[in-house]
Scaffold this motif. Structure first.
Motif: not given
Length: 199
Positions: A1-20
């Motif tokens: 998996m591309d590094y940029l895609l990993q960063v994007k997926i990690g960022a979205l999961i982190g933002l979801l958890l932080l928002t919850l």
């Protein structure tokens, strides 16, 4: 998996958890749900609400509106649309007033239903000769004037509209993260969003 895609997926999961996390704190902590607190408790809750309102206002004035104006101006320039009329500001104001008018219509319809219940007399009038006088002046009762006390100043409709607006904003912010083409831009955008979410 591309590094940029990993960063994007990690960022979205982190933002979801932080928002919850920050979203469920007021719902789960009993102190925030206590409606019969002391005067100090109500003052602290009012100050927290004022601070949150200031954060939302600042996010709107300092982040959302400048981003919107720069993006729509760039799009209008790319399409070679030239006009002396302030079209971006008009679109923004039209959206704001559309939401405001819809909210007012719904709240007025709801208040008309409550007003019918409030105009009913507290004690029924016995006209068969066996009842006792209830001491309410017919002029006052038939005038249609009533005192409306709003025990629920935070209307569920307003809360829903705020929730819907923030959800749509989060969707568009997620799309903005997905459109970034370098990992440094993704990290910069995520850091910016985490600051907004935590406040």
């Amino acid at each position: 998996m591309d590094y940029l895609l990993q960063v994007k997926i990690g960022a979205l999961i982190g933002l979801l958890l932080l928002t919850l996390l920050f979203g469920f704190i007021p719902a789960k902590v009993r102190w925030f749900r206590d409606t019969n607190g002391t005067e100090t408790h109500r003052t602290v809750l009012s100050l927290i609400s004022c601070f949150a309102g200031g954060v939302f206002l600042a996010a709107c004035l300092l982040d959302i509106i400048p981003d919107y104006l720069s993006d729509i101006t760039a799009e209008l320039n790319s399409r070679k649309v030239e006009t002396s009329f302030p079209l971006p500001e008009f679109i923004m104001a039209a959206g704001f007033f559309t939401v405001l008018i819809l909210e007012r219509i719904v709240l007025n319809c709801r208040e008309m239903g409550v007003a019918q219940e409030e105009r009913a007399p507290l004690m029924p009038d016995n006209r068969n000769g066996h009842g006792h006088g209830h001491g309410i002046s017919p002029d006052l009762e038939s005038s249609g004037h009533h005192v409306h006390v709003d025990f629920q100043a935070h209307s569920p409709f307003r809360s829903f509209m705020l929730f819907l607006s923030l959800s749509l904003h989060s969707v568009f912010e997620g799309l903005a993260i997905g459109l970034q083409n370098t990992d440094s831009k993704v990290r910069q955008k995520v850091f910016h969003l985490m600051l907004k979410v935590s406040f």
